[in-house]
Design an enzyme around this catalytic site. Structure first.
Site, PDB file in Angstrom:
ATOM      1  N   GLU A  91       0.844  -1.190   0.000  1.00 54.99           N
ATOM      2  CA  GLU A  91       0.000   0.000   0.000  1.00 54.99           C
ATOM      3  C   GLU A  91       0.887   1.251   0.000  1.00 54.99           C
ATOM      4  O   GLU A  91       2.012   1.235   0.485  1.00 54.99           O
ATOM      5  CB  GLU A  91      -0.925  -0.008   1.226  1.00 54.99           C
ATOM      6  CG  GLU A  91      -0.227  -0.125   2.577  1.00 54.99           C
ATOM      7  CD  GLU A  91       0.190   1.206   3.167  1.00 54.99           C
ATOM      8  OE1 GLU A  91      -0.209   2.241   2.608  1.00 54.99           O
ATOM      9  OE2 GLU A  91       0.929   1.211   4.166  1.00 54.99           O
ATOM     10  N   ARG A 142      -1.446   7.836   1.934  1.00 53.88           N
ATOM     11  CA  ARG A 142      -1.096   9.011   2.717  1.00 53.88           C
ATOM     12  C   ARG A 142      -2.281   9.344   3.623  1.00 53.88           C
ATOM     13  O   ARG A 142      -3.412   9.483   3.132  1.00 53.88           O
ATOM     14  CB  ARG A 142      -0.805  10.204   1.797  1.00 53.88           C
ATOM     15  CG  ARG A 142       0.351  10.013   0.832  1.00 53.88           C
ATOM     16  CD  ARG A 142       0.314  11.100  -0.239  1.00 53.88           C
ATOM     17  NE  ARG A 142      -0.913  11.017  -1.029  1.00 53.88           N
ATOM     18  CZ  ARG A 142      -1.361  12.014  -1.805  1.00 53.88           C
ATOM     19  NH1 ARG A 142      -0.711  13.160  -1.860  1.00 53.88           N
ATOM     20  NH2 ARG A 142      -2.475  11.858  -2.506  1.00 53.88           N
ATOM     21  N   ASN A 192       9.666   5.026   1.315  1.00 57.67           N
ATOM     22  CA  ASN A 192       9.638   5.771   2.566  1.00 57.67           C
ATOM     23  C   ASN A 192      11.040   6.223   2.976  1.00 57.67           C
ATOM     24  O   ASN A 192      11.213   7.312   3.530  1.00 57.67           O
ATOM     25  CB  ASN A 192       9.003   4.930   3.668  1.00 57.67           C
ATOM     26  CG  ASN A 192       7.487   4.999   3.633  1.00 57.67           C
ATOM     27  OD1 ASN A 192       6.913   5.795   2.905  1.00 57.67           O
ATOM     28  ND2 ASN A 192       6.834   4.162   4.415  1.00 57.67           N
ATOM     29  N   CYS A 251       4.311   5.345  10.007  1.00 55.78           N
ATOM     30  CA  CYS A 251       4.996   4.678   8.885  1.00 55.78           C
ATOM     31  C   CYS A 251       6.462   5.045   8.767  1.00 55.78           C
ATOM     32  O   CYS A 251       7.332   4.210   8.971  1.00 55.78           O
ATOM     33  CB  CYS A 251       4.265   4.990   7.580  1.00 55.78           C
ATOM     34  SG  CYS A 251       2.670   4.157   7.417  1.00 55.78           S
ATOM     35  N   LYS A 254       0.516  15.166  11.339  1.00 56.10           N
ATOM     36  CA  LYS A 254       0.301  15.906  10.101  1.00 56.10           C
ATOM     37  C   LYS A 254      -1.141  16.383  10.081  1.00 56.10           C
ATOM     38  O   LYS A 254      -1.989  15.869  10.833  1.00 56.10           O
ATOM     39  CB  LYS A 254       0.588  15.026   8.874  1.00 56.10           C
ATOM     40  CG  LYS A 254      -0.337  13.816   8.731  1.00 56.10           C
ATOM     41  CD  LYS A 254      -0.112  13.081   7.423  1.00 56.10           C
ATOM     42  CE  LYS A 254      -0.582  13.882   6.246  1.00 56.10           C
ATOM     43  NZ  LYS A 254      -0.503  13.130   4.977  1.00 56.10           N
TER      44      LYS A 254
END
Length: 431
Positions: free
Chosen positions: A144, A147, A206, A258, A321
């Site tokens: 996957e 976001r 990442n 993540c 975030k």
């Protein structure tokens, strides 16, 4: 198609609802009865824009259960459980993946396809494929790339599809193509590869993203030492098409569930494979990221006279975030706690993450909105770039505070506007 999704946390709940939106019949399985009951009522157990509405819209094709036996009618099974960092090392904790496979095996039939979506150390899929094969079923790995804040769109309209399959397993490709038929028709690139490459795609992406973020934050350290402006520096180098401007924003750094744990897990796996030197640079990427949090506390301390003891500090932002209530490894929450540890009276606020933060850090004081948090503050600290914070009115806040001091941890405010309104403005990497 008849689909099951094992694990209904952030990834699984979004994936299950999105698959139902695409017209598939979906059952989501989770071990948490409260979460299952909440999802069944069409309520998202966490904040993700549009998810509750999607759960209601897809209700006729979507159900949830704690009973693994409910997967018997499905012939395609997605594994979407978490792989957190182990408490005593950097390595990924695969207990939930193993438990999902253990629970699924008795219900598999010959010809079924099990599809891993969880982020796992390279080599995991090949090992699990042997276990799945004992039932006559097959395994594919389909990482996957969600976001938070954009997860539904990223599932329904992905920027790429990656299928990791066993050699020659054309049937798995056919099944996955049917699942994602709409995206493929719309022109989404599709990469069919082996297990190991598919596993590496997510962690490599990442790692690259984390490196880019930490690079510009390293430049912010240089900028602070020289009087340069890191935002203008990023604008200038971002015009180079080989570099690009996206994710080149200096500030408090990355967090969440993540990036931090994925780069640490990547390093741990490289060490197991005997190639740890190849990823040694990620140690400094991680260190730069964590240093920005300390520097934010330093800036706040300097801005209130050299000591935080007894100072009233308003913290704007708790989620890692915007458009999320996720406080896992949140730089914002970390800064708030460090300010508290140095004796400040901290009043924190966030549009969505107050309750998730309160459950993790009950020692903080929380306010429902920015105006309430700012009252009598000796300094305001902006640590999550929510849209409502980026558009704050410095003239409207001025009568509320004890001192017009603002520290911009995300470089999301206009210094000229705030200084013209009589505020002492400080930011990471800017003069």
């Amino acid at each position: 198609m008849r689909i099951s999704v094992i694990g209904c946390g952030y990834l699984g709940a979004v994936h299950a609802a999105s698959m139902a939106k695409l017209g598939h019949d979906v059952v989501g399985i989770d071990v948490d009865p409260a979460r299952v009951e909440t999802l069944a009522r069409g309520i998202a157990p966490f904040f993700e824009p549009g998810l509750s509405e999607l759960l209601v819209e897809a209700r006729d094709r979507l159900r949830f259960s704690v009973d693994m036996g409910a997967v018997r009618d499905a012939d395609l099974h997605f594994i979407a459980v978490g792989t957190p960092q182990q408490p005593d090392s950097n390595a990924a904790d695969l207990r939930y993946v193993e438990a999902a496979i253990d629970g699924l095996l008795p219900h598999l039939s010959a010809g079924d396809l099990v599809v891993g979506k969880s982020t796992v150390p390279v080599g995991t899929a090949a090992r699990l494929a042997e276990r799945v094969a004992t039932t006559g079923a097959r395994l594919a790995w389909n990482p996957e790339f969600l976001r938070e804040g954009f997860a539904i769109n990223d599932t329904l309209s992905p920027d790429r599809l990656v299928y990791g399959i066993a050699p020659g397993d054309v049937a798995a490709v056919t099944v996955l193509d049917e699942v994602y038929a709409g995206a493929i028709k719309a022109g989404t690139p599709r990469i069919v590869t082996d297990y190991a490459t598919a596993e590496l795609v997510k962690v490599a992406a990442n790692a690259f993203l984390a490196t880019k973020i930490s690079f510009i934050n390293a430049m912010a350290e240089i900028a602070e030492a020289t009087g340069a402006d890191v935002t203008q520096l990023a604008d200038a180098i971002g015009h180079d098409p080989r570099i690009g401007r996206r994710f080149l924003n200096a500030g408090l750094g990355f967090g969440g569930g993540c990036l931090p744990k994925d780069i640490r897990g990547f390093m741990a796996r490289a060490e197991e494979l005997g190639v740890d030197q190849a990823l040694s640079f990620l140690s400094e990427v991680d260190a730069i990221n964590l240093r920005r949090r300390s520097r934010m506390v330093d800036l706040t301390r300097e801005s209130v006279g050299g000591s935080l003891e007894g100072k009233n500090i308003a913290v704007f932002g708790l989620a890692f975030k915007p458009d999320s209530d996720d406080v896992r490894d949140s730089p914002a929450l970390d800064v708030a706690m460090h300010l508290l540890d140095e004796g400040a009276h901290v009043v924190a606020t966030d549009p969505k993450a107050i309750e998730t933060a309160r459950s993790k850090c009950p020692g903080l004081d929380y306010a429902p909105d920015a105006a309430t948090a700012a009252r009598d503050a000796d300094a305001i600290v902006v640590v999550t770039e929510w849209a409502q914070y980026k558009t704050l009115d410095p003239h409207g806040l001025a009568p509320l505070v004890a001192a017009r001091v603002i520290i911009d941890g995300r470089n999301c405010l206009d210094p000229a506007v705030w200084r013209a309104a009589g505020w002492h403005y400080r930011a990471l990497g800017r003069p």
